[in-house]
Design an enzyme around this catalytic site. Structure first.
Site, mmCIF file in Angstrom:
data_model
loop_
_atom_site.group_PDB
_atom_site.id
_atom_site.type_symbol
_atom_site.label_atom_id
_atom_site.label_comp_id
_atom_site.label_asym_id
_atom_site.label_seq_id
_atom_site.Cartn_x
_atom_site.Cartn_y
_atom_site.Cartn_z
ATOM 1 N N ASP A 206 -100.231 -32.115 -90.907
ATOM 2 C CA ASP A 206 -99.083 -33.023 -91.015
ATOM 3 C C ASP A 206 -97.913 -32.439 -90.234
ATOM 4 O OD1 ASP A 206 -96.949 -34.588 -91.698
ATOM 5 O OD2 ASP A 206 -97.278 -34.501 -93.865
ATOM 6 N N SER B 34 -92.594 -38.220 -98.898
ATOM 7 C CA SER B 34 -91.924 -37.771 -97.690
ATOM 8 C C SER B 34 -90.466 -37.371 -97.993
ATOM 9 C CB SER B 34 -92.028 -38.867 -96.626
ATOM 10 O OG SER B 34 -91.612 -38.416 -95.380
ATOM 11 N N HIS C 245 -99.579 -37.096 -92.550
ATOM 12 C CA HIS C 245 -98.565 -37.630 -93.451
ATOM 13 C C HIS C 245 -99.060 -38.916 -94.103
ATOM 14 C CE1 HIS C 245 -94.371 -36.657 -94.178
ATOM 15 N NE2 HIS C 245 -94.049 -37.937 -94.188
HETATM 16 C C1 MLT Z 1 -89.047 -38.123 -93.096
HETATM 17 O O1 MLT Z 1 -89.074 -38.806 -92.090
HETATM 18 O O2 MLT Z 1 -88.798 -38.621 -94.170
HETATM 19 C C2 MLT Z 1 -89.276 -36.661 -92.949
HETATM 20 O O3 MLT Z 1 -90.496 -36.375 -92.479
HETATM 21 C C3 MLT Z 1 -89.019 -35.912 -94.184
HETATM 22 C C4 MLT Z 1 -87.551 -35.775 -94.383
HETATM 23 O O4 MLT Z 1 -86.803 -36.039 -93.458
HETATM 24 O O5 MLT Z 1 -87.154 -35.408 -95.497
#
Ligand code: MLT
Length: 210
Positions: free
Chosen positions: A161, A110, A192
């Site tokens: 996602d 992520s 995700h």
């Molecule tokens: C997260 O929550 O980490 C996001 O989906 C991805 C990001 O902010 O880089």
């Protein structure tokens, strides 16, 4: 700041692994930490060294790697700056922990995948390979990547996602390939997360770095 100071000042977990095994640079997602993401290491390569720093940005107390203005809306100047900081840490940590010469695979989930991708796209000499779980294009509408010949990237995403939309993943892969990176893209059903089949593909990618 000396390399030793850079390494000392950045909270991170390190285990040396076997000298002939790769180094896994493990990068947690938003709200994660170095301990939690390190649980992936035995699944990916139990012999690998583990280098797992903690993201230095805080969002409501949650560690991350760069600032964002909202979900999926990144502060691209901060992405660029933080990728440079991480590249500096990796270079210093390699020297400090005696890891020079061992292949280094950045494995991120992520937000950790996004900083791994940004770092590879801006500082390709620092990483040998990226395994990006649920990552996306990290530079919004900007075009920041340099020449990426020799950089190996494995992207693993869910088709449904909302946090890493397919459109952004497609752009990511196009830009990487356009700049000369060797990209293996895996798409699966679902959203995700790190699904068992993602982990299996990640393990294969790490094995190719050995
Ligand atoms: C997260 O929550 O980490 C996001 O989906 C991805 C990001 O902010 O880089």
């Amino acid at each position: 700041m000396s390399a030793a100071d850079t390494v000392r000042d950045w909270p991170h977990l390190f285990t040396p692994g076997d000298a002939d095994a790769p180094v896994l640079l493990l990068l947690h997602g938003t709200g994660g930490n170095e301990q939690e993401i390190s649980a992936l290491a035995p699944e990916l390569d139990p012999r690998a060294a583990v280098l797992a720093p903690r993201g230095r940005v805080r969002e409501q107390g949650m560690p991350r790697w760069f600032r964002r203005l909202g979900e999926g809306v990144f502060d691209v100047d901060d992405v660029v700056a933080r990728a440079g900081e991480l590249a500096g840490f990796v270079t210093a940590a390699r020297a400090h922990h005696g890891l020079v010469g061992r292949p280094l695979v950045a494995v991120g989930f992520s937000n950790g995948a996004n900083i791994a991708l940004a770092t590879a796209m801006l500082h390709p000499d620092v990483l040998d390979r990226v395994v990006a779980f649920s990552g996306m294009y990290p530079f919004a509408d900007r075009d920041e990547a340099v020449s990426l010949d020799g950089v190996q990237v494995t992207t693993l995403n869910g088709r449904e996602d909302p946090m890493a939309p397919l459109e952004s993943v497609t752009r990511l892969v196009e830009v990487l390939r356009d700049r000369g990176a060797d990209v293996e893209q895996h798409l699966r059903a679902g959203g995700h997360g790190i699904f068992p089949q993602d982990l299996a593909r990640g393990r294969e990618a790490v094995a190719r770095a050995s």
